[in-house]
Design an enzyme around this catalytic site. Structure first.
Site, short mmCIF file in Angstrom:
data_model
loop_
_atom_site.label_atom_id
_atom_site.label_comp_id
_atom_site.label_asym_id
_atom_site.label_seq_id
_atom_site.Cartn_x
_atom_site.Cartn_y
_atom_site.Cartn_z
N GLY A 27 7.82 -2.29 11.71
CA GLY A 27 7.24 -0.96 11.94
C GLY A 27 8.23 0.01 12.55
N GLY A 83 10.46 -7.20 8.74
CA GLY A 83 9.13 -7.63 8.30
C GLY A 83 9.16 -8.39 6.99
N LYS A 85 0.80 -1.23 0.00
CA LYS A 85 0.00 0.00 0.00
C LYS A 85 0.83 1.27 0.00
CE LYS A 85 -3.27 -1.55 3.28
NZ LYS A 85 -3.81 -0.98 4.46
P1 AMP Z 1 3.99 -4.32 2.98
O1 AMP Z 1 3.67 -4.97 4.28
O2 AMP Z 1 3.27 -3.06 2.72
O3 AMP Z 1 5.49 -4.17 2.77
O4 AMP Z 1 3.46 -5.27 1.85
C1 AMP Z 1 3.95 -6.54 1.63
C2 AMP Z 1 2.95 -7.33 0.88
O5 AMP Z 1 2.71 -6.71 -0.36
C3 AMP Z 1 3.42 -8.73 0.61
O6 AMP Z 1 2.48 -9.64 1.14
C4 AMP Z 1 3.46 -8.78 -0.90
O7 AMP Z 1 3.09 -10.03 -1.41
C5 AMP Z 1 2.45 -7.73 -1.31
N1 AMP Z 1 2.65 -7.27 -2.69
C6 AMP Z 1 3.75 -6.73 -3.22
N2 AMP Z 1 3.57 -6.48 -4.53
C7 AMP Z 1 2.31 -6.88 -4.84
C8 AMP Z 1 1.52 -6.84 -6.03
N3 AMP Z 1 2.03 -6.37 -7.18
N4 AMP Z 1 0.25 -7.28 -5.95
C9 AMP Z 1 -0.24 -7.75 -4.79
N5 AMP Z 1 0.45 -7.82 -3.64
C10 AMP Z 1 1.71 -7.37 -3.66
#
Ligand code: AMP
Length: 391
Positions: free
Chosen positions: A372, A349, A197
């Site tokens: 975090g 993470g 996100k």
């Molecule tokens: P975050 O915790 O924000 O760093 O997000 C990590 C998550 O984002 C992981 O579970 C990834 O699999 C997911 N992610 C990364 N790229 C994509 C993508 N293109 N589509 C869907 N999920 C994604």
């Protein structure tokens, strides 16, 4: 403001409350990965070696109330094995029975308190609970870097009720590493950002755009940026309410002459579960979802990394949990790990998980244990658990 080093305190015969991050993953009641416990072993061994009585405490999971499946019992067993001495588990983290156990500890002995979050007062930073937690201890040591961004009773409130305080060795290692990356980094300085996100990363992006030379943006959040540029993204994850802020960040980067690289090709599929339909495209057609950066983007990211002297990475570049969408993250990771000329920092993470277990995984300069907490540090924020240790 300064912190008193742990090795300057006299610990012999003192009862030392040690806030650890023993929030380990469990599988069928057993510890699936003890890395977080291992990371604090030198702090615990040092306190015991100095003749201190170590009163260890941690949270585990997110219990709403006392729940047996989130007991720290497996951690007590693991600690007993690692230390070669019996580490008993107290029935609670506060209360008379626990206090009696703490008072009966001899120098060089350790006791583990039960899960702090069995008490909702912990997360509320309740002063009475913090006072209770401090009872009978003369020294407070915080080694839980992964929880330092939370102002909880065991990370902040407790401090004023204990005579002396110090960071543990893991906490010091993490802070020194992060400081070395953020103060006077060698240039070019590259940030690799991905993850699910944009909304989670706006504060980070706003800070990094004032610091780095190049931003490489992948992961699901890249599609919100591509939308801001008017590019087609098909069914990829887009945060509609963040398109404007993504556009502003791109404009700010341009004003500051920061190079921003967004994906120029993609691994797409019909859905995240449909690995069989994975294929590479330059432009995402309607109905398809971008799930990883494509090979031309990988090459462009590797080229930027290969010129860098400092690189920090937060967030996987694709849906790495599925092999068909993990290549972008792994190829850029391997290239960065292979760069002995580049100091590399991997945020904890998901990023650390995505880049672990490979023959090259140990070649990064620093892999943080905090998710975090690392993110908030890189956002330029003060970590309450660190601030509380200052004297
Ligand atoms: P975050 O915790 O924000 O760093 O997000 C990590 C998550 O984002 C992981 O579970 C990834 O699999 C997911 N992610 C990364 N790229 C994509 C993508 N293109 N589509 C869907 N999920 C994604």
């Amino acid at each position: 403001m300064a912190m008193i080093p742990l090795n300057s305190l006299v610990l012999s015969g003192k009862r030392v409350l040690v806030r650890c991050d023993f929030n380990v993953p469990l599988k069928s009641g057993a510890i699936a990965d003890p890395a977080r416990i291992d990371a604090s072993m030198d702090t615990i061994r040092y306190i015991l070696g100095q003749g201190g009585c170590a009163v260890l405490c941690s949270h585990l999971g997110r219990p709403k109330e006392r729940s047996p499946e989130l007991s720290l019992r497996p951690v007590a067993q693991y600690l007993s094995t690692m230390l070669g001495l019996k580490v008993a588990l107290a029935p609670d983290c506060v209360g008379e029975v626990t206090l009696a156990k703490i008072e009966s500890l001899a120098p060089g002995e350790a006791l583990l308190l039960e899960n702090l979050r069995f008490h909702p007062e912990e997360e509320k930073n309740d002063a009475d609970f913090a006072h209770e937690l401090a009872r009978g201890k003369q020294v407070y040591v915080n080694d839980a870097f992964g929880t330092a961004h939370r102002a909880h009773a065991s990370t902040v409130g407790v401090v004023r009720f204990v005579a002396q305080r110090a960071p543990g060795f893991l906490m010091m290692r993490e802070l020194e590493a992060l400081r070395s990356f953020t103060q006077n980094p060698s240039r070019p300085y590259v940030a690799i950002l991905g993850g699910a996100k944009v909304s989670d990363k706006i504060a980070l992006l706003k800070n990094l755009v004032t610091k780095v030379d190049t931003l490489l943006i992948g992961g699901a959040m890249a599609y919100t940026f591509l939308r801001a540029q008017g590019k087609p993204v098909g069914n990829s994850r887009v945060e509609e309410d963040k398109i404007a802020v993504a556009g502003e960040l791109l404009a700010e980067a341009a004003r500051r002459s920061v190079t921003v690289a967004l994906p120029i090709d993609h691994v797409v599929a019909n859905s995240p579960d449909d690995e069989a339909s994975a294929r590479v495209v330059d432009e995402i057609a309607d109905g398809l979802m971008g799930l990883d950066i494509g090979p031309r983007t990988v090459a462009a990211f590797i080229a930027a990394v290969s010129e860098s002297r400092t690189a920090i990475w937060n967030g996987p570049l694709g849906y790495f949990e599925r092999p068909a969408f993990s290549q972008g993250t792994l190829k850029v990771g391997e290239a960065l790990a292979g760069r002995s000329e580049t100091r590399s920092l991997i945020g904890g993470g998901d990023t650390a998980a995505a880049l672990s277990g490979k023959p090259w995984s140990h070649n990064f300069t620093h892999v943080s244990t905090g998710g975090g907490a690392t993110l908030e540090y890189l956002e330029g924020r003060e970590l309450p658990g660190v601030k509380a240790l200052e004297v």
